[in-house]
Design a protein around this motif. Sequence first.
Motif, PDB file in Angstrom:
ATOM      1  N   VAL A 245       0.869  -1.182   0.000  1.00  0.00           N
ATOM      2  CA  VAL A 245       0.000   0.000   0.000  1.00  0.00           C
ATOM      3  C   VAL A 245       0.905   1.231   0.000  1.00  0.00           C
ATOM      4  CG1 VAL A 245      -1.745   1.306   1.255  1.00  0.00           C
ATOM      5  CG2 VAL A 245      -1.829  -1.203   1.243  1.00  0.00           C
ATOM      6  N   PHE A 246       0.865   1.991  -1.080  1.00  0.00           N
ATOM      7  CA  PHE A 246       1.685   3.209  -1.150  1.00  0.00           C
ATOM      8  C   PHE A 246       0.985   4.325  -0.384  1.00  0.00           C
ATOM      9  CE2 PHE A 246       2.749   7.299  -3.100  1.00  0.00           C
ATOM     10  CZ  PHE A 246       4.139   7.289  -2.925  1.00  0.00           C
ATOM     11  N   ILE A 247       1.753   5.005   0.465  1.00  0.00           N
ATOM     12  CA  ILE A 247       1.196   6.096   1.271  1.00  0.00           C
ATOM     13  C   ILE A 247       1.826   7.400   0.801  1.00  0.00           C
ATOM     14  CG2 ILE A 247       0.980   7.047   3.592  1.00  0.00           C
ATOM     15  CD1 ILE A 247       1.182   4.190   4.658  1.00  0.00           C
ATOM     16  N   SER A 248       1.034   8.253   0.249  1.00  0.00           N
ATOM     17  CA  SER A 248       1.544   9.516  -0.270  1.00  0.00           C
ATOM     18  C   SER A 248       1.896  10.459   0.880  1.00  0.00           C
ATOM     19  CB  SER A 248       0.512  10.184  -1.180  1.00  0.00           C
ATOM     20  OG  SER A 248       0.967  11.468  -1.563  1.00  0.00           O
ATOM     21  N   PRO A 249       3.123  10.978   0.897  1.00  0.00           N
ATOM     22  CA  PRO A 249       3.487  11.925   1.968  1.00  0.00           C
ATOM     23  C   PRO A 249       2.859  13.299   1.778  1.00  0.00           C
ATOM     24  CG  PRO A 249       5.284  11.692   0.390  1.00  0.00           C
ATOM     25  CD  PRO A 249       4.234  10.708  -0.023  1.00  0.00           C
ATOM     26  N   LEU A 250       2.221  13.533   0.628  1.00  0.00           N
ATOM     27  CA  LEU A 250       1.644  14.847   0.329  1.00  0.00           C
ATOM     28  C   LEU A 250       0.172  14.939   0.695  1.00  0.00           C
ATOM     29  CD1 LEU A 250       3.278  15.413  -3.182  1.00  0.00           C
ATOM     30  CD2 LEU A 250       4.124  16.150  -0.937  1.00  0.00           C
ATOM     31  N   GLU A 251      -0.420  13.801   1.095  1.00  0.00           N
ATOM     32  CA  GLU A 251      -1.843  13.785   1.416  1.00  0.00           C
ATOM     33  C   GLU A 251      -2.038  13.467   2.893  1.00  0.00           C
ATOM     34  OE1 GLU A 251      -3.707  11.007  -1.152  1.00  0.00           O
ATOM     35  OE2 GLU A 251      -3.112  12.021  -3.011  1.00  0.00           O
ATOM     36  N   GLU A 252      -3.186  13.858   3.381  1.00  0.00           N
ATOM     37  CA  GLU A 252      -3.502  13.565   4.785  1.00  0.00           C
ATOM     38  C   GLU A 252      -3.709  12.068   4.971  1.00  0.00           C
ATOM     39  OE1 GLU A 252      -6.772  14.850   8.222  1.00  0.00           O
ATOM     40  OE2 GLU A 252      -6.800  15.772   6.223  1.00  0.00           O
ATOM     41  N   LEU A 253      -3.165  11.550   6.069  1.00  0.00           N
ATOM     42  CA  LEU A 253      -3.240  10.112   6.312  1.00  0.00           C
ATOM     43  C   LEU A 253      -4.645   9.708   6.743  1.00  0.00           C
ATOM     44  CD1 LEU A 253       0.062   9.465   8.327  1.00  0.00           C
ATOM     45  CD2 LEU A 253      -0.332   9.113   5.884  1.00  0.00           C
ATOM     46  N   SER A 254      -5.099   8.576   6.195  1.00  0.00           N
ATOM     47  CA  SER A 254      -6.345   7.989   6.676  1.00  0.00           C
ATOM     48  C   SER A 254      -6.053   7.213   7.950  1.00  0.00           C
ATOM     49  CB  SER A 254      -6.933   7.060   5.620  1.00  0.00           C
ATOM     50  OG  SER A 254      -6.085   5.938   5.433  1.00  0.00           O
ATOM     51  N   ALA A 255      -7.086   6.759   8.627  1.00  0.00           N
ATOM     52  CA  ALA A 255      -6.906   5.994   9.864  1.00  0.00           C
ATOM     53  C   ALA A 255      -6.152   4.693   9.583  1.00  0.00           C
ATOM     54  CB  ALA A 255      -8.259   5.699  10.500  1.00  0.00           C
ATOM     55  N   LEU A 256      -6.479   4.052   8.436  1.00  0.00           N
ATOM     56  CA  LEU A 256      -5.803   2.809   8.069  1.00  0.00           C
ATOM     57  C   LEU A 256      -4.317   3.054   7.794  1.00  0.00           C
ATOM     58  CD1 LEU A 256      -5.814  -0.174   7.307  1.00  0.00           C
ATOM     59  CD2 LEU A 256      -6.491   0.502   4.981  1.00  0.00           C
ATOM     60  N   GLU A 257      -4.009   4.109   7.060  1.00  0.00           N
ATOM     61  CA  GLU A 257      -2.617   4.414   6.732  1.00  0.00           C
ATOM     62  C   GLU A 257      -1.824   4.770   7.980  1.00  0.00           C
ATOM     63  OE1 GLU A 257      -3.212   6.185   2.184  1.00  0.00           O
ATOM     64  OE2 GLU A 257      -3.283   7.524   3.921  1.00  0.00           O
ATOM     65  N   GLU A 258      -2.459   5.478   8.897  1.00  0.00           N
ATOM     66  CA  GLU A 258      -1.782   5.835  10.145  1.00  0.00           C
ATOM     67  C   GLU A 258      -1.439   4.582  10.950  1.00  0.00           C
ATOM     68  OE1 GLU A 258      -2.691   8.506  14.131  1.00  0.00           O
ATOM     69  OE2 GLU A 258      -3.766   8.908  12.257  1.00  0.00           O
ATOM     70  N   GLN A 259      -2.385   3.653  11.018  1.00  0.00           N
ATOM     71  CA  GLN A 259      -2.124   2.395  11.719  1.00  0.00           C
ATOM     72  C   GLN A 259      -1.048   1.583  11.015  1.00  0.00           C
ATOM     73  OE1 GLN A 259      -3.418   1.042  14.691  1.00  0.00           O
ATOM     74  NE2 GLN A 259      -4.015   3.189  14.935  1.00  0.00           N
TER      75      GLN A 259
END
Length: 331
Positions: free
Chosen positions: A38-52
């Motif tokens: 799962v790629f997490i963009s550093p330019l966008e706000e993190l979702s709850a799933l991405e934060e976990q």
Amino acid sequence: MEFTQLLERRRQRWTRFALLFTLFLVFISGLYLVVGEVFISPLEELSALEEQLILQLRLPRLLAALAVGASLAVSGAVLQVLLGNVLAEPGVLGISGGASVLMVLVLFFAPALATPFGFMLAAVIGALAFTILLVFIAKSMCLTTTRLLLVGVALGILSGAVVTWAFYFSDDLSLRQLMYWLMGSIGAASWYHHLLSLILLPVLIWLCCKGSLLDKLMMGEQHAKQLGVDVDQARWQLICAVSILVGGAVALGGVIGFVGLVVPHLLRLALGSENRYLLPISALAGAILVVLADLIARTALDSAELPLGVVTTSIGAPIFIWMLVSHHDSR
């Protein structure tokens, strides 16, 4: 005057490389956190799933990679001075194998102690036993480089055989998963496991501050004694510190080979052998190597994960062969 200027230029070169490695480590660590299945963009706000995903999975794994890489690289650099052998390394000499043997014995015969702290204690004792044995053999029998390597490889094969027999007679799924981990993997790293890192960090810092002592030991025991070094006490302190680092690294990530061989040796070839600079930069470079290798291990395949130890071995084995041939020719 010229000698002073030469020393200053060398110090500035070490400083530049330390800064370069620090910046690259920060960059690769940031890349490690965002790249994956799962790629997490550093330019966008993190979702709850991405934060976990970052806080509970990738960040503990990143910290484990940093701790393992730095510990193994510094351990290799110290062992190369202690044994007077540029090819010394915890994995090649069987020290990591000794740590894994005692961990498996604890798992089989004392399952009540099969906790992160219990595993680390067992790994440290196993690493210490193998390190003392190697130092004793090297000093008492005055072995050549080739013979010492053969003894270390034989100890590694013996420890591997013990672990293999143990798992062969086990039908417990968890033990078979542990066998995969012993191939080298930090995939199961969690915040709970980083109790080990809290123990490794002060030992790592202490060793990095002992570069001047190692520089004196490199001159030979007689010269070191003339400079006021208690050689026997210093040797035992360094052996215990190396055993803690290797045992902790094995407890965190299994048997990961060649990091302690490739990193300090290549740094010596490129920058010189002043240990007061070499040790901290080896810690940075070792951390970079393991973070890169684990990034490859978890992203190279779409539906599976490569063992970290396989990746580091694939990188380190050809370099080790080149080093062995070059060292033999130089003799």
